[in-house]
Write a protein that holds these residues in place. Structure first.
Motif, PDB file in Angstrom:
ATOM      1  N   ASP A 350       0.562  -1.120  -0.056  1.00 38.55           N
ATOM      2  CA  ASP A 350       0.368  -0.585  -0.013  1.00 38.55           C
ATOM      3  C   ASP A 350       1.070   1.188  -0.239  1.00 38.55           C
ATOM      4  O   ASP A 350       0.553   2.368  -0.428  1.00 38.55           O
ATOM      5  CB  ASP A 350      -0.756   0.164   1.699  1.00 38.55           C
ATOM      6  N   SER A 351       2.265   1.525   0.954  1.00 38.00           N
ATOM      7  CA  SER A 351       2.742   2.691   0.856  1.00 38.00           C
ATOM      8  C   SER A 351       4.289   1.660   0.538  1.00 38.00           C
ATOM      9  O   SER A 351       4.278   0.789   1.270  1.00 38.00           O
ATOM     10  CB  SER A 351       2.943   2.662   1.871  1.00 38.00           C
ATOM     11  N   GLY A 352       5.445   2.600   0.014  1.00 36.53           N
ATOM     12  CA  GLY A 352       6.504   1.631   0.315  1.00 36.53           C
ATOM     13  C   GLY A 352       7.160   1.819   1.252  1.00 36.53           C
ATOM     14  O   GLY A 352       7.349   1.730   2.935  1.00 36.53           O
ATOM     15  N   LEU A 353       7.741   3.043   2.268  1.00 40.30           N
ATOM     16  CA  LEU A 353       8.264   3.919   3.412  1.00 40.30           C
ATOM     17  C   LEU A 353       7.276   4.718   4.317  1.00 40.30           C
ATOM     18  O   LEU A 353       6.993   5.704   3.342  1.00 40.30           O
ATOM     19  CB  LEU A 353       9.838   4.825   3.266  1.00 40.30           C
ATOM     20  N   ILE A 378       3.579   0.532  -5.793  1.00 38.14           N
ATOM     21  CA  ILE A 378       2.261   1.071  -5.077  1.00 38.14           C
ATOM     22  C   ILE A 378       1.581   1.605  -5.116  1.00 38.14           C
ATOM     23  O   ILE A 378       1.516   2.577  -5.861  1.00 38.14           O
ATOM     24  CB  ILE A 378       3.552   2.082  -4.274  1.00 38.14           C
ATOM     25  N   VAL A 379       0.862   1.095  -3.924  1.00 36.37           N
ATOM     26  CA  VAL A 379      -0.827   1.251  -4.842  1.00 36.37           C
ATOM     27  C   VAL A 379      -1.279   2.647  -3.895  1.00 36.37           C
ATOM     28  O   VAL A 379      -1.938   3.749  -4.248  1.00 36.37           O
ATOM     29  CB  VAL A 379      -1.834   0.070  -3.799  1.00 36.37           C
ATOM     30  N   ASN A 380      -0.790   2.926  -2.896  1.00 37.92           N
ATOM     31  CA  ASN A 380      -0.738   4.541  -2.709  1.00 37.92           C
ATOM     32  C   ASN A 380       0.545   5.473  -2.586  1.00 37.92           C
ATOM     33  O   ASN A 380       0.862   6.283  -2.875  1.00 37.92           O
ATOM     34  CB  ASN A 380      -1.291   4.396  -1.036  1.00 37.92           C
ATOM     35  N   ASP A 381       1.441   5.922  -0.992  1.00 39.66           N
ATOM     36  CA  ASP A 381       2.910   6.759  -1.462  1.00 39.66           C
ATOM     37  C   ASP A 381       3.879   5.792  -1.741  1.00 39.66           C
ATOM     38  O   ASP A 381       3.950   4.869  -0.907  1.00 39.66           O
ATOM     39  CB  ASP A 381       2.376   7.734  -0.284  1.00 39.66           C
ATOM     40  N   GLN A 418       0.737   5.841  -6.713  1.00 36.41           N
ATOM     41  CA  GLN A 418      -0.716   6.891  -6.723  1.00 36.41           C
ATOM     42  C   GLN A 418      -0.400   8.350  -6.413  1.00 36.41           C
ATOM     43  O   GLN A 418      -0.391   9.517  -6.978  1.00 36.41           O
ATOM     44  CB  GLN A 418      -1.636   6.211  -5.894  1.00 36.41           C
ATOM     45  N   GLU A 419       0.722   8.150  -5.327  1.00 42.04           N
ATOM     46  CA  GLU A 419       1.994  10.062  -4.932  1.00 42.04           C
ATOM     47  C   GLU A 419       3.278   8.923  -4.612  1.00 42.04           C
ATOM     48  O   GLU A 419       3.193   8.787  -4.014  1.00 42.04           O
ATOM     49  CB  GLU A 419       0.783  10.544  -3.778  1.00 42.04           C
TER      50      GLU A 419
END
Length: 532
Positions: A350-353, A378-381, A418-419
């Motif tokens: 969902d997020s990386g870091l 990555i799904v989000n950030d 996504q971001e």
């Protein structure tokens, strides 16, 4: 530093090909121990901070096979007593290996003891009972009707290990709730039709009445232990956290495999809380919550001058599905310092870091070094800092406030998010002293930051498919050096908020942007300085 470190790691790889994974051999000798220590030193030297020397636990060359204590393979006989007898006898005579041979072994809770190496032979499958009654606590002073023993536990121990190539299966599907929003219609219907208990809203289903709103056990929980090794086993299908280690020292987690379905609620992969001198490497995580997560317990010291979590190295790890690849928080109130994350891959997380905390759970997190991270889908950030994780009142900064500072992120490549980054500090306590170097991120949206200060971006290439590349709100002290402005960029930097100032651009060509800068009415035009 880097060339010496890479040479040392190359040497350790060569050495590891000729030795058996730590403590998995019966006839250990001084030569093998020396090789193992060389490998550990390769991971814990040439770091950005001084890391105390780690050592592996050592055990007598004695085996205690669970079959000698009445264990029977198969899925019918519970072998709880056999595990207990073998572990007790091993500890009583000074330690050794408790051997779980190939086969299927059903059991209730397992309690470790000092000087015991629980060894799972190749082909060994330990399945934990799905009956909550097997885990009921007997000490009424420290238990409640909705609290159960962890599946594997150990407290106030020294010199312990779980090794080998076997599998530990927590039978978590018999414990965990399932949220409708996390699964497909067909999976949801299968849980409901199997006799699951729905909540009043019809959005969560529990597998049976006994586990509705209970405090679920973790697959492995260790607390206040010294000299711990996890090397080789697979941890899967946990009721809650898979590996949960608290307030322990001299900890090595390597070559482990963790698997839970993506919808598995609260199944963190590796949680390290309030520990010191930790090495995590060559691990693979696929789970329904945070991948590899750092937490800190409460501290009696003011301003976290003596953090409860300190000196952690994470290398060569892969995280597939998870809420975050490398995660800090949400409880950071005890403080954290000196964490090094290197050469890790995050695919589909969902997020990386992911850095998260909130007022009431916050503390000082500093001197974090992240280098050599590859991300995909990555799904989000790709990078996220959230100081209001549970949406509490951000105006109250009097108690346990998130304070992220002195964080260095370099050599990161992300193909799809996504971001690119979403960094949010508090009004009174911004995220500060953040270095981003050699960063390449392809994303839908760009880099956004609010309440941040003293941020250096050096050789950063962010290519969003829409919107501004950078959006800064109430942020100051930014140094852009050799930052890419791709052809066709709509807006390079959008600035918002009266506190936004001191933005400097050096060696950065903004001629490709249709609109280099967009300033709202609260930002002075002098906030940006361009140096050639």
């Amino acid at each position: 530093m880097k060339s010496n470190r890479l040479s040392a790691l190359a040497l350790s790889t060569i050495l590891s090909l000729s030795i058996v994974s730590g403590c998995n051999f019966k006839n250990s000798n001084n030569v093998k121990a020396a090789d193992e220590n060389t490998q550990l030193e390769a991971y814990t030297t040439n770091l950005p901070f001084n890391m105390p020397k780690l050592s592996l636990p050592t055990f007598q060359n004695k085996d205690f096979n669970i079959t000698d204590y009445g264990a029977e393979s198969g899925s019918i006989t519970k072998n709880t007593d056999a595990f207990k007898k073998a572990i007790t006898e091993c500890n009583k005579v000074g330690g050794g290996r408790v051997v779980v041979p190939a086969g299927t072994w059903l059991t209730g809770p397992i309690e470790l003891k000092s000087n015991v190496n629980l060894y799972l032979d190749s082909g060994a499958l330990v399945i934990f009972s799905s009956n909550p009654e097997d885990y009921k606590k007997t000490d009424e002073k420290n238990s409640s009707s909705n609290s159960y023993k962890n599946l594997i536990s150990g407290s106030n121990l020294s010199n312990i290990a779980i090794t080998g190539d076997g599998v530990l299966n927590g039978n978590g599907a018999f414990w965990r709730p399932v949220k409708k929003e996390k699964v497909t219609d067909s999976i949801w219907k299968s849980f409901v039709s199997a006799g699951g208990v729905l909540d009043s809203a019809g959005t969560t289903v529990w597998p049976n009445k006994q586990v509705v709103n209970v405090k679920r056990p973790n697959l492995l929980n260790l607390s206040n232990c010294k000299s711990v090794l996890l090397d080789g086993p697979s941890f899967e299908n946990s009721p809650q956290f898979n590996i949960d280690i608290n307030s322990s020292e001299n900890l090595i987690v390597r070559n482990t495999k963790i698997f839970n379905e993506y919808w598995a609620q609260n199944t963190d992969g590796i949680d390290i809380s309030a520990c010191k001198n930790v090495l995590i490497y060559n691990d693979t995580v696929n789970t329904g919550d945070d991948g590899i997560c750092m937490k800190s317990g409460s501290s009696s010291k003011s301003n976290n001058d003596e953090p409860t979590l300190e000196n952690v190295v994470i290398e060569n790890c892969i995280v597939n599905h998870a809420h975050g690849g490398f995660v800090v928080g949400s409880n950071t109130d005890g403080g954290m310092k000196n964490i090094y994350v290197h050469n890790c891959n995050y695919i589909g997380t969902d997020s990386g870091l992911r850095f998260k905390s909130d007022i009431g759970n916050g503390g000082k997190v500093e001197d974090i070094y992240i280098d050599g991270i590859n991300m995909k889908n990555i799904v989000n950030d790709a990078i996220v800092f959230d100081t209001n994780y549970e949406a509490k009142n951000t105006n109250n900064t009097s108690n346990k406030v998130p304070n992220f500072q002195n964080i260095h992120i370099s050599n990161v490549f992300c193909d799809g998010a996504q971001e690119a980054a979403n960094i949010k500090g508090l009004d009174a306590v911004p995220v500060k002293n953040l270095d981003l170097k050699n960063i390449t991120i392809k994303s839908t949206n760009g880099f956004s930051a609010e309440n941040t200060s003293n941020v250096n971006l050096d050789n950063v290439k962010i290519t969003p498919s829409q919107g501004s590349i950078f959006t800064l709100k109430n942020s100051s002290g930014y140094n852009f050096n050799n930052v890419l402005c791709p052809t066709g960029t709509s807006t390079f930097i959008s600035l918002e908020g009266s506190q936004t100032n001191n933005i400097k651009l050096t060696n950065t060509n903004i001629s490709n942007a249709k609109q280099p800068f967009a300033l709202d009415k609260n930002v002075n035009s002098s906030a940006i300085t361009i140096n050639k």
